[in-house]
Design an enzyme around this catalytic site. Sequence first.
Site, PDB file in Angstrom:
ATOM      1  N   HIS A   1       6.103   4.957  28.675  1.00 15.19           N
ATOM      2  CA  HIS A   1       6.690   3.622  28.541  1.00 15.19           C
ATOM      3  C   HIS A   1       5.808   2.748  27.681  1.00 15.19           C
ATOM      4  O   HIS A   1       4.586   2.833  27.723  1.00 15.19           O
ATOM      5  CB  HIS A   1       6.920   2.969  29.910  1.00 15.19           C
ATOM      6  CG  HIS A   1       5.750   3.063  30.842  1.00 15.19           C
ATOM      7  ND1 HIS A   1       5.442   4.221  31.528  1.00 15.19           N
ATOM      8  CD2 HIS A   1       4.809   2.160  31.175  1.00 15.19           C
ATOM      9  CE1 HIS A   1       4.352   4.020  32.253  1.00 15.19           C
ATOM     10  NE2 HIS A   1       3.935   2.792  32.048  1.00 15.19           N
TER      11      HIS A   1
ATOM     12  N   HIS B   1       4.888  -1.119  27.071  1.00 15.17           N
ATOM     13  CA  HIS B   1       4.962  -2.472  27.631  1.00 15.17           C
ATOM     14  C   HIS B   1       5.065  -3.494  26.494  1.00 15.17           C
ATOM     15  O   HIS B   1       4.340  -3.395  25.504  1.00 15.17           O
ATOM     16  CB  HIS B   1       3.671  -2.813  28.393  1.00 15.17           C
ATOM     17  CG  HIS B   1       3.401  -2.023  29.621  1.00 15.17           C
ATOM     18  ND1 HIS B   1       3.690  -2.473  30.885  1.00 15.17           N
ATOM     19  CD2 HIS B   1       2.814  -0.815  29.800  1.00 15.17           C
ATOM     20  CE1 HIS B   1       3.292  -1.580  31.789  1.00 15.17           C
ATOM     21  NE2 HIS B   1       2.756  -0.562  31.158  1.00 15.17           N
TER      22      HIS B   1
HETATM   23  P1  5GP Z   1       1.694   1.787  33.862  1.00 14.51           P
HETATM   24  O1  5GP Z   1       0.665   1.291  34.843  1.00 14.51           O
HETATM   25  O2  5GP Z   1       2.106   3.214  34.171  1.00 14.51           O
HETATM   26  O3  5GP Z   1       1.332   1.560  32.429  1.00 14.51           O
HETATM   27  O4  5GP Z   1       2.956   0.850  34.072  1.00 14.51           O
HETATM   28  C1  5GP Z   1       3.952   1.100  35.017  1.00 14.51           C
HETATM   29  C2  5GP Z   1       4.752  -0.166  35.137  1.00 14.51           C
HETATM   30  O5  5GP Z   1       5.961   0.139  35.782  1.00 14.51           O
HETATM   31  C3  5GP Z   1       4.059  -1.241  35.963  1.00 14.51           C
HETATM   32  O6  5GP Z   1       3.878  -2.415  35.170  1.00 14.51           O
HETATM   33  C4  5GP Z   1       5.001  -1.464  37.135  1.00 14.51           C
HETATM   34  O7  5GP Z   1       5.102  -2.810  37.524  1.00 14.51           O
HETATM   35  C5  5GP Z   1       6.316  -0.927  36.628  1.00 14.51           C
HETATM   36  N1  5GP Z   1       7.155  -0.374  37.663  1.00 14.51           N
HETATM   37  C6  5GP Z   1       6.782   0.472  38.650  1.00 14.51           C
HETATM   38  N2  5GP Z   1       7.827   0.799  39.425  1.00 14.51           N
HETATM   39  C7  5GP Z   1       8.901   0.131  38.918  1.00 14.51           C
HETATM   40  C8  5GP Z   1      10.276   0.060  39.304  1.00 14.51           C
HETATM   41  O8  5GP Z   1      10.746   0.673  40.262  1.00 14.51           O
HETATM   42  N3  5GP Z   1      11.073  -0.732  38.536  1.00 14.51           N
HETATM   43  C9  5GP Z   1      10.615  -1.431  37.460  1.00 14.51           C
HETATM   44  N4  5GP Z   1      11.472  -2.163  36.791  1.00 14.51           N
HETATM   45  N5  5GP Z   1       9.320  -1.375  37.067  1.00 14.51           N
HETATM   46  C10 5GP Z   1       8.475  -0.609  37.796  1.00 14.51           C
END
Ligand code: 5GP
Length: 146
Positions: free
Chosen positions: A105, A107
């Site tokens: 993903h 951001h």
């Molecule tokens: P990472 O830490 O892997 O770069 O980012 C994962 C992101 O996914 C986090 O910012 C977190 O808030 C978001 N996230 C986790 N679970 C969910 C979910 O069930 N729905 C949505 N919309 N975002 C999520």
Amino acid sequence: SKGGIKMSDCLFCKIIDGSIPSLKVYEDEHVYAFMDIMPLTKGHTLLIPKTHCQDLFEMPEEVAANLYKVAPKIANAIKEAFNPIGMNTVNNNGAAAGQSVFHYHLHFIPRYDETDGLKVEWNSRQAEFPTEVIQSIAASIQENLK
Ligand code: 5GP
Ligand code: ZN
């Protein structure tokens, strides 16, 4: 099954197929964009490929092209909506880099001021990397791009 997990166990695959709800802002044949559930700032959005890939390392070139193709569109829509003074696009690969969901993903984190939700700290260690060291590092990377 890809990336060591079944896609049916992947949170973001479930968001794409609708079995877990999300606040969608954009979708096409290749990508899905939706609101982060725990936003750092107003407008914090995630852009994901519909094809499951764990991270950038395992992303096919075509998936990358289809994803980044819409990145300016997403960024500009957030900019038009909220008039931020800047924007960070962030992609964490691997737990050590802060990745918590193992479906790639990107951001989009619009910035408003010094006290918004994101603090990026760059601790440059320039002294450890004199020019000849950087030259050798460049050669190592170049070698692996052949
Ligand atoms: P990472 O830490 O892997 O770069 O980012 C994962 C992101 O996914 C986090 O910012 C977190 O808030 C978001 N996230 C986790 N679970 C969910 C979910 O069930 N729905 C949505 N919309 N975002 C999520
Ligand atoms: Zn997935």
